[in-house]
Design an enzyme around this catalytic site. Sequence first.
Site, mmCIF file in Angstrom:
data_model
loop_
_atom_site.group_PDB
_atom_site.id
_atom_site.type_symbol
_atom_site.label_atom_id
_atom_site.label_comp_id
_atom_site.label_asym_id
_atom_site.label_seq_id
_atom_site.Cartn_x
_atom_site.Cartn_y
_atom_site.Cartn_z
ATOM 1 N N CYS A 34 41.016 32.777 41.671
ATOM 2 C CA CYS A 34 40.521 32.117 40.746
ATOM 3 C C CYS A 34 41.243 32.520 39.621
ATOM 4 O O CYS A 34 41.624 33.586 39.247
ATOM 5 C CB CYS A 34 39.054 32.910 40.643
ATOM 6 S SG CYS A 34 38.309 31.870 39.245
ATOM 7 N N CYS A 53 40.943 29.065 28.145
ATOM 8 C CA CYS A 53 39.871 30.400 28.418
ATOM 9 C C CYS A 53 41.427 31.298 28.538
ATOM 10 O O CYS A 53 42.631 31.434 28.911
ATOM 11 C CB CYS A 53 39.307 30.220 29.518
ATOM 12 S SG CYS A 53 38.275 28.849 29.844
ATOM 13 N N CYS A 87 39.710 23.485 46.878
ATOM 14 C CA CYS A 87 39.619 23.857 45.624
ATOM 15 C C CYS A 87 40.379 23.078 45.185
ATOM 16 O O CYS A 87 41.996 23.055 45.024
ATOM 17 C CB CYS A 87 40.027 25.526 44.774
ATOM 18 S SG CYS A 87 39.867 25.366 43.663
ATOM 19 N N CYS A 126 42.443 32.668 31.682
ATOM 20 C CA CYS A 126 42.822 32.046 32.564
ATOM 21 C C CYS A 126 44.663 31.794 32.117
ATOM 22 O O CYS A 126 45.125 31.299 31.790
ATOM 23 C CB CYS A 126 41.942 30.340 32.590
ATOM 24 S SG CYS A 126 42.583 29.145 33.994
ATOM 25 N N GLU A 145 48.688 21.730 41.726
ATOM 26 C CA GLU A 145 48.842 23.280 42.983
ATOM 27 C C GLU A 145 46.133 22.897 43.415
ATOM 28 O O GLU A 145 45.904 22.662 43.305
ATOM 29 C CB GLU A 145 48.377 24.879 42.491
ATOM 30 C CG GLU A 145 49.633 24.329 42.544
ATOM 31 C CD GLU A 145 50.429 26.509 41.346
ATOM 32 O OE1 GLU A 145 51.107 26.560 41.662
ATOM 33 O OE2 GLU A 145 49.185 27.105 41.829
ATOM 34 N N CYS A 177 45.098 22.396 31.297
ATOM 35 C CA CYS A 177 44.178 22.801 30.824
ATOM 36 C C CYS A 177 44.030 22.661 28.989
ATOM 37 O O CYS A 177 44.771 23.424 28.676
ATOM 38 C CB CYS A 177 43.331 23.626 31.364
ATOM 39 S SG CYS A 177 41.720 23.844 30.795
#
Length: 455
Positions: A427, A207, A196, A210, A182, A203
């Site tokens: 975000c 975190c 972005c 996230c 994305e 990932c």
Amino acid sequence: MRRIRFSGGGSCALLGTTFPFSNYTSLPLKPKSFLKLLPSRTPLLCTTPHYRLVTAAQDSSLSHVLPIPQTNLSLASGGDDQNGYPLKNSKVVLKGMRYTDLEKWVQSHGYRPAQALMLWKRLYGDNIWAQCSEELEGLNKEFRKMLSEHAEFKTLNLKDILTASDGTKKMLFNLEDGLVIETVLIPCERGRNTVCISSQVGCAMNCQFCYTGRMGLKRNLSTSEIVEQAVLARRLLSCEVGPISNVVFMGMGEPLHNIENVLKAADILVDEQGLHFSPRKVTISTSGLVPQLKRFLRESNCALAVSLNATTDEVRSWIMPINRKFNLNSLLGTLREELQSKHKYKVLFEYVMLAGVNDSVEDAKRLINLVQGIPCKINLISFNPHSGSFFKPTKKEKIIEFRNILAEAGCVVLFRWSRGDDQMAACGQLGKPGEIQAPLLRVPSQFQAVLGAAA
């Protein structure tokens, strides 16, 4: 060089390096290192259902590495020929090369360097952003024929574009292996349009706030897959939103976990004959991989953003497990040391505001002390809720109070409002976790009441 040999399918990562393995695969061991196989009751970054691979002398240093979904963790599809050129189905991938490499490749086929420059400009400049040889107007006919036979122009295929109520656009791209990434275009009334881009599929950092972290790491993106996100954003959306001036590596993935391809992609983005983004307007974000951070600061002039998000090691190690490997002292000490030699360079500290977790007056005062001696700006970010998360965004009044404390102490403070959250484009909202997800970590006792029973 000794090697370890074991059976079972899957893959495993050790100190940031991913090792795919199949039945009876051997892995290299450096001298004086010792590895052992342990039961998988507390697996590290390892997808095999039976074992995990650890360095016996470094168990504690690997404590930040967490489970990820069982999947193909090999690097981006394709390979290199004997000259190091990126290949796809025996064709060279044009957007996987810096200009100097492209020039050498063009010359190896008997054409002049001037032809390479003309090709480069049609790939990245002159508002062409060519996706096939038919779009290379003005190039020599024989040269175009050679390119159609030996070169690959694209690695991404547009799947969909979703538009949020505020005009933010989320582009979904299919990769050659069926995975999806994305990319988000954030328009601004002042003409500062930002794309972005993602650097990985998923990932590995886990975190806790996230959504992308729920996916685990599936694979790194190749240089061409990174660059083409910016190219297609300009090609598809510039007419609608206007010129795109900024690039942020804040999409899916930890950019410095894929540092080779990210550095190469950043060089292509800022090339004056091509996309020509200003290095100051290309920002690479990191959760704090210290060795790679040093390398980035020494090799690139692009901007740096560091996700800080906490003012104590206890809290940061919970919400950002990478802190167990590279704590605040290591991270901030490295920045103080490295930025001494970079003239007029400021790091951007990103700070996601989590209600009752990191937004107290005491946190603000600690943050002031933490950044002392580091040329920086602080960007406060509203937490964007997503499925499965027990965090809540800090209220606006509390953010203003937090900001004022920092500003009164002389800090340069910014605030980023949520953009595109109604399309999961804000975000921390990118990606689509599967059935197997990275784990939510145990909430420290002092926050259990604040976060409620869901924690």
